[in-house]
Design an enzyme around this catalytic site. Structure first.
Site, short mmCIF file in Angstrom:
data_model
loop_
_atom_site.label_atom_id
_atom_site.label_comp_id
_atom_site.label_asym_id
_atom_site.label_seq_id
_atom_site.Cartn_x
_atom_site.Cartn_y
_atom_site.Cartn_z
N LEU D 226 0.82 -1.22 0.00
CA LEU D 226 0.00 0.00 0.00
C LEU D 226 0.86 1.27 0.00
O LEU D 226 1.73 1.43 0.86
CB LEU D 226 -0.92 -0.01 1.24
CG LEU D 226 -1.97 1.10 1.28
CD1 LEU D 226 -2.99 0.95 0.17
CD2 LEU D 226 -2.65 1.13 2.64
N ASP D 227 0.60 2.18 -0.94
CA ASP D 227 1.30 3.48 -1.05
C ASP D 227 2.81 3.34 -1.26
O ASP D 227 3.57 4.28 -1.03
CB ASP D 227 1.05 4.37 0.20
CG ASP D 227 -0.42 4.72 0.36
OD1 ASP D 227 -1.13 4.73 -0.65
OD2 ASP D 227 -0.84 4.96 1.50
#
Lengths: 283, 283, 283, 283
Positions: D226-227
């Site tokens: 994530l990210d």
């Protein structure tokens, strides 16, 4: 609770802040924002103030008292607004659609505290966008022979809808003096250059020719002198030799829409004040 | 004519602005600058005010009256300075020279309203620069075993020269708590990243590895938590995949020196105010 | 291992890249950088190439072969440099010291791959800085009556020290045509505005008067037309109504020195190529 | 005339540029753009090339020849596209409308060389916008219990419409691995912070709390972390202590939409190339 915005400019002298703030305080108002500036060169005092009153307040009565007790003795140019009041905005467009899409997107998304009673254009091209967003669209052609006629129609529509200010979203016609006089410092234009560089027509072509490394956009209030009105906001973007004129135009679209949107926001938040052909921006 | 700067923060309540400005006005002072801000979340009122008095004014007496009549009742944290007063600044360096050259160039060019009684370094390398610019240079080595000793020497020198604040111009040692406590919100550091990204050591290496498109620099007051102090100023520069770590370091040098210089200027102009680990910047 | 830089511009036609890269490859060279651009409007091909040879290479012989086999048939304007070669830079100054401090700080810090054999000034004021940094300083007054005399002295000094290029670090005199002709696209000026806005004298005063929201600085090669030479680099800084002319000048100092330093770096890295009064910047 | 785009990365060795350009030239192609980069650390060669052929060219045949004669021997990862080919783009949204308005405005204005066969959302809220712009809207609720079901429906729709890449225009759900695997480096997300600062939820709240002076937005390809995917584009905006979280969110909207739009443009122009979790951007 009611909230008011007060904008002042007047000759600079001692005691203005103290007296204005005491005026508010003595009426049980609370100052939530104050920003002030002294133009030392011209000895002019400028202030923006936001205040809240717990009690119901009659704006008309407050204005009368302010005028009598302070404004007259300090020779103030001043305005007082209710913060809740929504401005009525007219949009003028021609054929470029990017600023119009951006403004209407923001409008629908609730970013702009305005109502938009009408869009006026000298061409039919963008009527379908007005329709998408349910805004009345008025096609008023402009040409040398029917100029006076168009101006008359414009003024009628603006008056009929009680328009407060006008946004020229890449409107490709010169605004006649009659409209400028009816909307002093209330017509916002976006010029596609970093003014005063490349005023007039085809700024991207000129920028390309000069080989600048940065292009810009400028939003300003419209005055009788073309591209010479008080500047509200500017921004820039880096370019390189590898960008064609077409690239500049494309990059410029983003600049234009962002700079124009910021200027509209500053205006509707009553954060601008004009004197001596300059715009004071309260932040 | 004398000019004073007043900085305040206190619980927010009605009437502060009115009462403070009346206090100045009633002593025949003129407010030339006022900037105020309400932290609504924490209900804290913050203000910076500059005023001028035509008459000779006793700063000590003014402070006493202000304390008695206003500061106590509003529970203010406040400071009042004479605007003419020059701060005494100490510089700490290690081996990087770009920030030191920049600060000393500005100093000699008259950009910074300070005196610089001393430069302290844990290495001898930059002594020749101090000499060029006629600033006393103190070489105080720091290592695990002589840490306490170094701290003692630092504090003695700082006290002896009545230093007001310290600038860490890429000083590569952690500042011990004893010095931080002696100079609360008066030690300015430059960190070579866009904090909170890439805190700690080797931020350019981490930026390179992560493939960011923008690097930054951050100037902040030093607190006991490393790289966690209140931020004064930040800025950024665009990079691309084609930049090596060496390129980032070189580009970063310009960022670091500009951001640090701006932070020093804000501090010496008394335009910073810290609370809740945030720095209010008055513009 | 030897490294060369090749800069080319010529009429655009098919096969240039293929033939030039084959020329390098067939001599056992490795291309480590290639950047090319086609000016479609004027049908001009532009290229910068860096290559490395494992074997010892005779630059003179390489040039002759390149000229014979490629440059002639493609009608190339071209230059080939050894990447190791350090340029000789002269600095011209008047009374402003910030750009001079910045350049000399960078020079001493090893940021600039040049030697600086001399600083020339029409005033004595900055002699002490040259002395600090151990650079010979030549005070050559310029006035209407002794202009030709000054130019002669300038040219003698520049020739004597085999100067490759000149940096005008806020030199407040117009450069005579004789010097411009002797250093075509090899005199770098810093102008304290966002050209073409505010060309000529006192740009900060004009910017203040116009009420712009952004100021700029522009570095360009000097040509016979004042402030009209090919732009190398520009940058900007935000300002507001609250900045006085003095503030603009102070803010501008940082812009000027950074923009000038970047232009010098691009020039010394042989990353600039001029034609049609535009500067191609290779990144 | 036909135009092709070639993207390559492979182990760095001598002669690649020469051989690839000769391959094009010998087929009477003209190279109109070449940009190349060597990752010295990892010894990887990267290149983007655009070429035009006067003659009709069979792309399939060209690919086969390229593969046989060059790609195999140099161990290239490579792709070759027809420049005329329009990509099919899917948009995923939740409740925020600003990015959607911006993308669709650009789409209708002809800025994006794509077709948009569908918009997918886990909420019904933005259906009316899709309708305004005549794009099919699919409401597919996502919750813990029906996650697998939603993923299946997503993949069916994406496959059915032959979608080339996905844009998450503030889609507030984590993309399951099945979709990420089906669209490697072909899902573009916009994160409302300057990554790696403030990854995860509520970045504006964290930025406010930390007291940063600059906020940012980051567009990146979606990976399983994530990210943490390869960054395509970032930009920033200055803020001050006076901005509330609400102000940051409002200012951030403009950043988000501009940064996302730039990333989409880079992707559709085939100007991105990913390896080692970094995005090479060709300019």
């Amino acid at each position: 609770m009611s909230r008011f915005i007060l904008l002042i400019h007047c000759p600079d002298t001692a005691g203005i802040i103290s007296n204005v703030t005491s005026f508010i305080y003595s009426r049980r108002g609370n100052i939530v924002y104050i920003d002030q500036y002294v133009d030392v060169e011209n000895r002019i005092f400028v202030m923006r103030l936001e205040c809240e009153f717990q009690d119901a307040i009659n704006l008309q009565k407050l204005k009368e008292e302010f005028s009598e007790k302070l404004a007259l003795s300090y020779q103030m140019f001043w305005r007082m607004y209710s913060a809740e009041n929504k401005l009525k905005m007219a949009i003028f467009v021609s054929k470029y659609d990017h600023c119009l899409y951006d403004i209407l997107g923001r409008y629908k998304a609730g970013e702009l505290p305005v109502t938009i009673p009408l869009i006026i254009s000298n061409h039919k091209d963008l009527g379908h966008i007005a329709e998408k967003f349910d805004i009345p669209f008025h096609h008023i052609p402009v040409s040398r022979t029917i100029k006076a006629d168009a101006e008359k129609k414009h003024l009628e529509l603006l008056s009929q809808e009680k328009i407060d200010f006008i946004v020229l979203a890449r409107y490709m016609q010169i605004i006649p003096d009659g409209i400028i006089k009816a909307f002093p410092n209330r017509i916002i234009n976006i010029h596609h250059s970093f003014l005063p560089a490349f005023a007039g027509a085809k700024p991207y072509h000129s920028a390309y020719k000069r080989g600048v490394k940065i292009i810009g956009a400028t939003s300003h209030y419209v005055t009788a002198e073309l591209d010479e009105g008080p500047i509200i906001e500017q921004d820039i973007a880096r370019i390189s030799h590898s960008h064609s004129i077409k690239d500049l135009i494309l990059k410029g679209r983003d600049l234009e829409k962002i700079v124009l949107a910021r200027a509209i926001k500053l205006h509707t938040d009553r954060k601008t004040l004009v004197y001596n052909n300059k715009t004071i921006i309260f932040t």
